[in-house]
Structure formats: C-alpha cells, structure tokens
Design a protein around this motif. Structure first.
Motif, mmCIF file in Angstrom:
data_model
loop_
_atom_site.group_PDB
_atom_site.id
_atom_site.type_symbol
_atom_site.label_atom_id
_atom_site.label_comp_id
_atom_site.label_asym_id
_atom_site.label_seq_id
_atom_site.Cartn_x
_atom_site.Cartn_y
_atom_site.Cartn_z
ATOM 1 N N GLY A 183 0.814 -1.213 0.000
ATOM 2 C CA GLY A 183 0.000 0.000 0.000
ATOM 3 C C GLY A 183 0.848 1.265 0.000
ATOM 4 O O GLY A 183 0.522 2.241 -0.689
ATOM 5 N N ARG A 184 1.936 1.236 0.741
ATOM 6 C CA ARG A 184 2.855 2.387 0.762
ATOM 7 C C ARG A 184 3.454 2.617 -0.625
ATOM 8 O O ARG A 184 3.513 3.751 -1.120
ATOM 9 C CB ARG A 184 3.958 2.150 1.799
ATOM 10 C CG ARG A 184 5.009 3.252 1.880
ATOM 11 C CD ARG A 184 6.012 2.973 2.982
ATOM 12 N NE ARG A 184 5.423 3.135 4.292
ATOM 13 C CZ ARG A 184 5.342 4.295 4.934
ATOM 14 N NH1 ARG A 184 5.834 5.402 4.386
ATOM 15 N NH2 ARG A 184 4.791 4.367 6.126
ATOM 16 N N LEU A 199 2.195 1.700 -3.527
ATOM 17 C CA LEU A 199 1.148 2.164 -4.449
ATOM 18 C C LEU A 199 0.808 3.637 -4.221
ATOM 19 O O LEU A 199 0.642 4.407 -5.177
ATOM 20 C CB LEU A 199 -0.108 1.316 -4.273
ATOM 21 C CG LEU A 199 -0.068 -0.108 -4.847
ATOM 22 C CD1 LEU A 199 -1.208 -0.937 -4.286
ATOM 23 C CD2 LEU A 199 -0.123 -0.082 -6.368
ATOM 24 N N LEU A 200 0.715 4.030 -2.942
ATOM 25 C CA LEU A 200 0.359 5.416 -2.643
ATOM 26 C C LEU A 200 1.478 6.366 -3.062
ATOM 27 O O LEU A 200 1.223 7.435 -3.644
ATOM 28 C CB LEU A 200 0.058 5.552 -1.146
ATOM 29 C CG LEU A 200 -0.461 6.916 -0.680
ATOM 30 C CD1 LEU A 200 -1.667 7.364 -1.503
ATOM 31 C CD2 LEU A 200 -0.815 6.871 0.811
ATOM 32 N N SER A 260 1.334 6.800 -6.757
ATOM 33 C CA SER A 260 0.277 7.721 -7.177
ATOM 34 C C SER A 260 0.620 9.172 -6.834
ATOM 35 O O SER A 260 0.280 10.100 -7.572
ATOM 36 C CB SER A 260 -1.050 7.342 -6.516
ATOM 37 O OG SER A 260 -1.489 6.078 -6.960
ATOM 38 N N LEU A 306 -3.020 2.040 4.746
ATOM 39 C CA LEU A 306 -2.079 1.512 3.748
ATOM 40 C C LEU A 306 -2.398 0.048 3.426
ATOM 41 O O LEU A 306 -2.339 -0.367 2.273
ATOM 42 C CB LEU A 306 -0.639 1.642 4.256
ATOM 43 C CG LEU A 306 -0.088 3.067 4.399
ATOM 44 C CD1 LEU A 306 1.321 3.032 4.985
ATOM 45 C CD2 LEU A 306 -0.076 3.788 3.051
ATOM 46 N N ILE A 310 -5.241 -0.120 1.083
ATOM 47 C CA ILE A 310 -4.803 0.142 -0.304
ATOM 48 C C ILE A 310 -4.158 -1.117 -0.874
ATOM 49 O O ILE A 310 -4.452 -1.537 -2.000
ATOM 50 C CB ILE A 310 -3.819 1.333 -0.346
ATOM 51 C CG1 ILE A 310 -4.527 2.628 0.078
ATOM 52 C CG2 ILE A 310 -3.218 1.486 -1.742
ATOM 53 C CD1 ILE A 310 -3.582 3.808 0.274
ATOM 54 N N SER A 316 -5.578 3.785 -4.405
ATOM 55 C CA SER A 316 -4.467 4.654 -4.008
ATOM 56 C C SER A 316 -4.588 6.035 -4.640
ATOM 57 O O SER A 316 -4.248 7.050 -4.025
ATOM 58 C CB SER A 316 -3.136 4.006 -4.400
ATOM 59 O OG SER A 316 -3.058 3.833 -5.807
ATOM 60 N N ALA A 333 -4.384 9.607 -2.808
ATOM 61 C CA ALA A 333 -3.346 10.541 -3.255
ATOM 62 C C ALA A 333 -3.952 11.882 -3.651
ATOM 63 O O ALA A 333 -3.420 12.954 -3.331
ATOM 64 C CB ALA A 333 -2.579 9.940 -4.431
ATOM 65 N N THR A 383 -10.102 9.399 -9.879
ATOM 66 C CA THR A 383 -8.810 8.723 -9.957
ATOM 67 C C THR A 383 -8.025 9.254 -11.136
ATOM 68 O O THR A 383 -8.570 9.791 -12.093
ATOM 69 C CB THR A 383 -9.012 7.197 -10.129
ATOM 70 O OG1 THR A 383 -9.765 6.979 -11.303
ATOM 71 C CG2 THR A 383 -9.748 6.610 -8.937
ATOM 72 N N ARG A 437 -0.215 7.041 -14.638
ATOM 73 C CA ARG A 437 0.280 6.227 -13.531
ATOM 74 C C ARG A 437 1.457 5.369 -13.997
ATOM 75 O O ARG A 437 1.343 4.590 -14.927
ATOM 76 C CB ARG A 437 -0.837 5.329 -13.008
ATOM 77 C CG ARG A 437 -2.019 6.122 -12.500
ATOM 78 C CD ARG A 437 -3.270 5.287 -12.401
ATOM 79 N NE ARG A 437 -3.191 4.301 -11.338
ATOM 80 C CZ ARG A 437 -4.112 3.359 -11.134
ATOM 81 N NH1 ARG A 437 -5.143 3.280 -11.940
ATOM 82 N NH2 ARG A 437 -3.985 2.510 -10.161
#
Length: 714
Positions: free
Chosen positions: A485-486, A488-489, A492, A521, A524, A531, A535, A552, A558
């Motif tokens: 998740g970290r 991915l974020l 983004s 996280l 996500i 994410s 973001a 999004t 991305r």
C-alpha cells in the motif's frame, strides 16, 4: 425451602455448619430471584439450580461452588448484578456466577457468533477457576436430563452441542461419570430411533452375556487369589454410546462389538497392578499390539490404567483394565477428585494435565481472530485419540492421532514451531507433513529468521499449531499489505510519504475511517480503497474527501508498479494464464484480497481496461527472486521411456517439476501437461527448445497459448 431439604442433607455430610448456612443463604437469594419463573417442563425454575448443585454436592465440591451453582442463572435471568453478589457472598462466588453467565447484553450478528462468544467467555473464566466449567457441566447435565419438554429441533441442537463440546470437556478433565451421562443423554436426544433400537438389542443379548461375564469373572478372580494378590474383579458393560460409536466407525457389527467382554481389576498398589497383568496374561492369551500402559504414560486427561485385550479359551475377546483404587476414583471424578479425595491428589496427573490444557487455552485465546475460530480450535483439542512421541532427550510429547512434526514442534514451544524448517523421525529426514505414529523419536530442526509456512495449515491438526500459524500468516499478510500500500500510494503521489506531516496523514486516516494510517495503507494494498483516490485528497485537502470527489488519475498518468515476486500473500499470480517474468502483465485489484497478476492479453483481464478502479499497471522488477509456475503441454508418441527422458531434460535445464498430468489423445499419442517452476521467459524458451528436438515429441507449447503483442511464438 422445600426444594433445599435433600441438598442440605448431602451438604451436611461433608461441609461445616457455617458453610451449609452460607449455601442456604445462596438458595434463598436464588429462590427469591427466580420467584414466578417456570421451566419448559412446568416445574418452578428454582428446581434447576438446586439439581445442578446436587450433582456437584455428590462430588463433594466446596461450599463456594455449591453457592455459585445455586445462583448460576441470577445475573443472566434476574435483576441481580455481580456487584450485588460480591457484596453478599464475596468476590470468589461472584466471579464463579459471572463466569457461567451468558453475554445477554450484547447484540451479535448471528446466533452462531453469540454461542461462540459465550463459549469463549466461559472457557476464559475457566482458565482462572476450573470450578466454572464444573458448574457448567452440572448445569448442562440437568438440562439434558429434562430435555423432553422442548421441541425436537431444539433437543437435537442442544444434544449435538453436548456431544461435540460438553461431553468431550468432561472427558478432557477426566470426569468419566459426568461424561458418560452426557454422552448417553446426547445420543438419546440426537438419534432417538437409533438409541431405542440399540437399547432393545442390548436387552435381548444381556441374559446370555450375564452367564459368560460371571464365568470369566470367576476365572480371573480365582487366578489372582491363587497368586496371593488382593484384587477386586468387576464385569463391565459397555455404554450404549460407545457401542454405537464403534459400529458407526465401522469397527464392527453389533454382534462383533457385543462379542467383546470388558472387565476391571482394582488392585491395592501400582506394583500389584503389573503383577496382576502377568497373571492374567498367563490365564488368557494376549492379542499382540493391544496392550497399553497408561500408568507409566497417563492419557491426556491424566487417566491411568493398564489396558490389555486377550483371547479366552473359547475364542472370545476379553478387555481388561487394571488399576489401583485411587486411579479408579480419579478415572471417575478427574479434577473433581481434588475436592472429593483431598488427600494426596494435588499433584495427580489429572490435575497436572488440566493445568497444562488451561495454559494452552490462554495461549490460543491470545492468538485467535474471533470466537468461532477459537471454538473450532478448542474442538480439535477435545478429541485426543493420542499418539505418544519422544524428543531426542527422552521427553514424552502427547499429540492427537494424525498429528505431524509441525504439531510436535509447536507442542515443544511456540518459538520452535515458528522457526521449524525440517525434522528427523527416528534419525531419518522426513517431510513435515508426515503423520506421526506411537513411539517414534522426533527431532525438530530450526533456523533463526525462518517463519511459518501458510501451507502448514493443510496438515497441522492441533489447535495450538493452527492458531499460531494463522496468527503469523494474518500478521505477515497485514505487514505485506502495508508495504504494498505504501508503494502504491507513493507511486500515485509521485513522491515519498515522508514529505507529508503527521497531521496530514492523521487527517486522511480519519476521513477514510481507518483506525490507523498503517490500516489505511493495508486497505490500499488489499484493494479496499484506490491509491489514486487517497493521493488526490492528500495532495489537496483531505477534509473534503467524500463520495462526490472520488476521482482517480487516468491510466496514462500512472507509472507501473514493480513486481519482485516475493509479495506472496497480497500479490497472486493468476492460474488462468500463469504469468512469468518477461510476459507483459497487468494487475486486477480484487477488493479485500489484494492483487491478481495476469498476462496482458489474458481474456479474463480484458474487461479490467474498462474498470479503471480495478486496474493497476505493473511491470517486472529487475530484482526478481524465486521460481514462477507455468504449464507446458507436450504431444508425444507413446513409446517406452518417454516420460523419463522428458523429466531428465527438464531437470538438467533446472526446471522444477511441480505436477504431471497424462491424457491419451488416441492409441498412439499422449498429451503430457507439466506444471513447472522457471526463472523467466528466456529460461522457458531454452527449455522448450531442448524438448522440441526429442524425436518422439510431436509438439510442445506453453499453456494457455496467449501470444504477447508483437510476438509470434515463445
């Protein structure tokens, strides 16, 4: 006070006058609290707690237990609080009553969840004071004795719960007398027709059996008397439920089960028990493999006895149990014997084993996720058809039948189980999935830094092992989800999260209604929240995050997420197309389950292009680790040695064969499907090239045969 009179007579036979007076006060409180309440049978409700207290009084339990039994329903059903009981009778009695009371003030999502949570609460109270479960067993026994007033479906439900949970608990605590009554009543209410047929069948053969039992009893008694041993010989009748279980488990037909005659020999000492065994083996021929020494190695519930099965001169099977008088008393009353026979029982195996079990329940409670999982794990431990194993230093470890080295490792210590990598059984390396059998010596090999494998859950059987593995996997999955998740974020955001203040991260956590930023996280990483959405809000103003602003980023903005191949619990590789490094790939987000990696042209993923929220661009990282599973199909001519040559080539090319499936196409041609582990597309192409030159291989191709954009072949 009319209902208390008989109970008072029993209490006066073993309690002090002041203690009897305290019990009488407890009765008065219960009678007042239940005034006007009736049972389904039409009897006043107070008859139930008095009957439960009577069952415990027969076991000579202390006055506090009797008081708690008399008042065990007042918190649950009446306007009485724990505080009221504590002020009148003391903290101990109040704790016992509260431990047996159900959680009636909480709204549960389902009846099953409510039952499981109440069971969990009761078991945790039991770990603090074993008398909680003794009161509950007495309560359940009287309920079973008066079950006839209920509807058939309710009777069956309560009977099933009794057979699955309460009778096994009584057995686990060594209280044979209560266990047998619960089993018989449970059987009669769960399967009334089977019970009636079996009861009538036993009655018909009882006359003939009586003569046989008397004859064998005389033979045993005369032999033991002639050898100078003071023993009592009793012919035993098998319970209806034990007969039913043997027939149900296909041990034998009714006639075969009834052809086994059971006897108990009570001796005056442990030494006499072994001497009596020798005399009995001289009288009748012992059947090999049917002798068990539970005196030297007590059962899981502390039960001690010598068991042997013999063949009489007329060919009948004779079961004999040999034990001392104290062992016989402990077999009947288990942990309750602490109160019934106060002298010399504090270190008896029944109590020691019970304490060990209670400690394992505490460990299990700390690691399980919910009450239903807890009750399932407790159930596993309540059916201990034991095997006895040895550590290399000679310590005996008891495990349920079907246990594996993984269970053995966790039985030694949780840390040993968590760091287990291999095992030796009788000094020979063996798989961790090997079922263990009696008498083996098991050595567990550990390695610092190693961790439980989720695959162990498919063959671990003990509650302790399964709970610890599940707990570790759950935490590991959460940690991996947080890490993903970290990534991915930050992908983004196009910048690291360290650039944002703690206040901003807390604001976005509050707005998205997660309990912590790590949980956000993880959400996500598991695909529960996009994410790009987080973001977008984090880059602007997180206070304005609502349904109307869920926008999004476009797909083109991305950058792809790098896949390393080690994100095992939150990133999965689709079985429909089996991607390997070198394949163009894309990820489909499955909410709550993480990411599924597909080959870009996989038919099952094509619709994801139209669902931007469910699609994440990905690419293979340069830092790839491990093997990746794919499938190869070979069309081969049916000749001798075909499979051996093909597997030899795959092995020489460092391919890891996982599975082989062979199907006949026609009389001369077979289709062989190999599931193999390879490093990447280059490795696979090299392997295919080697296989194509074999004369009897007609065709070789990757399955499914999905061609990447711009490529004509593998």
């Amino acid at each position: 006070m009319a209902y208390f009179a008989d109970l008072k007579n029993v209490l006066e036979s073993y309690l002090e006058p002041k203690q009897v007076a305290d019990a009488e006060r407890a009765y008065q409180v219960a009678e007042c609290a239940h005034d006007g309440q009736m049972r389904s049978s039409g009897d006043p409700y107070i008859t139930h707690p008095v009957a439960a207290a009577n069952i415990l009084a027969e076991l000579h339990l202390d006055h506090q237990t009797i008081m708690a039994a008399l008042m065990h329903d007042v918190i649950e059903d009446c306007d009485v609080t724990k505080q009221d009981l504590s002020e009148q009778f003391g903290e101990t009695v109040a704790d016992l009553v509260e431990g047996v009371s159900k959680l009636t003030q909480i709204d549960f999502q389902s009846k099953e969840q409510a039952q499981a949570e109440n069971f969990r609460k009761m078991m945790m109270a039991m770990t603090q004071d074993i008398r909680v479960i003794l009161i509950k067993l007495a309560d359940r026994l009287h309920n079973m004795q008066t079950l006839g007033a209920l509807r058939p479906d309710k009777r069956r439900r309560i009977a099933r719960e009794t057979l699955e949970i309460y009778a096994p608990i009584a057995n686990r605590l060594g209280i044979h007398r209560i266990k047998e009554q619960l089993e018989l009543l449970g059987f009669a209410n769960m399967y009334p027709m089977r019970y009636r047929v079996l009861r009538e069948s036993v009655k018909k053969v009882r006359g003939h059996r009586k003569e046989v039992v008397e004859r064998i009893t005389k033979q045993l008694r005369d032999r033991l008397k002639d050898s100078g041993l003071k023993c009592q010989v009793i012919g035993r009748e098998k319970s209806l439920y034990s007969i039913y279980k043997k027939m149900r488990d296909k041990v034998g037909t009714f006639n075969e089960v009834m052809d086994i005659y059971a006897f108990r020999v009570i001796t005056d000492s442990e030494d006499s028990s072994y001497r009596a065994l020798g005399q009995i083996h001289n009288l009748f021929k012992p059947i090999p493999g049917r002798f068990k020494d539970y005196i030297a190695i007590p059962k899981t519930n502390g039960y001690q006895s010598l068991h042997t099965v013999l063949r009489s001169k007329s060919g009948m099977h004779v079961e004999v149990q040999i034990r001392t008088e104290l062992m016989d008393q402990m077999a009947e009353h288990g942990v309750a014997a602490h109160w019934l026979y106060k002298a010399g029982t504090s270190h008896h195996p029944a109590e020691t084993k019970a304490r060990e079990w209670l400690q394992s329940l505490i460990e299990m409670q700390q690691n399980v996720g919910d009450s239903i999982e807890f009750i399932e794990n407790v159930k596993i431990d309540l059916y201990p058809d034991e095997v006895y194993l040895f550590t290399p230093k000679g310590k005996i470890i008891e495990l349920p039948k079907g246990a594996t080295p993984v269970d053995f490792a966790y039985a030694i210590h949780t840390d040993v189980g968590n760091t287990c990598i291999a095992c030796k059984i009788d000094k020979q390396f063996s798989p961790l999935s090997t079922p263990l059998v009696n008498g083996r010596t098991v050595e567990i090999i550990t390695a610092p830094g190693s961790r439980p494998n989720p695959a162990w859950l498919s063959y671990a059987v003990t509650g302790k092992a399964r709970t610890n593995i599940r707990n570790f996997v759950k935490n590991m999955r959460h940690d991996e989800a947080v890490h993903l998740g970290r990534r991915l974020l930050e992908q983004s955001l196009k910048k690291p999260l360290d650039d944002f203040s703690e206040d901003m991260l807390q604001q976005i956590t509050d707005v998205t209604r997660y309990s912590s930023f790590d949980d956000l996280l993880a959400g996500i990483g598991l695909g529960k929240i996009a994410s790009a959405l987080v973001a977008h809000r984090l880059s602007s103003n997180p206070d304005k995050l609502d349904e109307s602003s869920k926008k999004t980023d476009s797909q083109e903005d991305r950058s792809p997420l790098a896949i390393k191949g080690t994100e095992g619990l939150v990133i999965k590789y689709a079985r429909c197309c089996r991607p390997i490094p070198g394949d163009p790939i894309m990820a489909y987000v499955s909410p709550g389950r993480g990411f599924n990696i597909h080959r870009e042209n996989c038919p099952n993923i094509q619709r994801a292009h139209k669902q931007n929220d469910h699609y994440v661009p990905v690419e293979w990282s340069e830092e790839l680790e491990g093997d990746f599973t794919t499938e190869l199909r070979l069309q081969v001519f049916n000749q001798r040695g075909v499979l051996a040559q093909i597997t030899n080539i795959i092995a020489n090319q460092e391919g890891n064969i996982i599975n082989i499936d062979i199907n006949e196409l026609d009389g001369d041609v077979n289709i062989i499907t190999f599931q193999i582990g390879v490093k990447n597309r280059v490795h696979l192409a090299s392997l295919i090239k080697k296989l194509r030159v074999i004369p009897f291989v007609n065709k070789v191709y990757r399955h499914p045969d999905i061609q990447p954009k711009g490529n004509k072949s593998d």
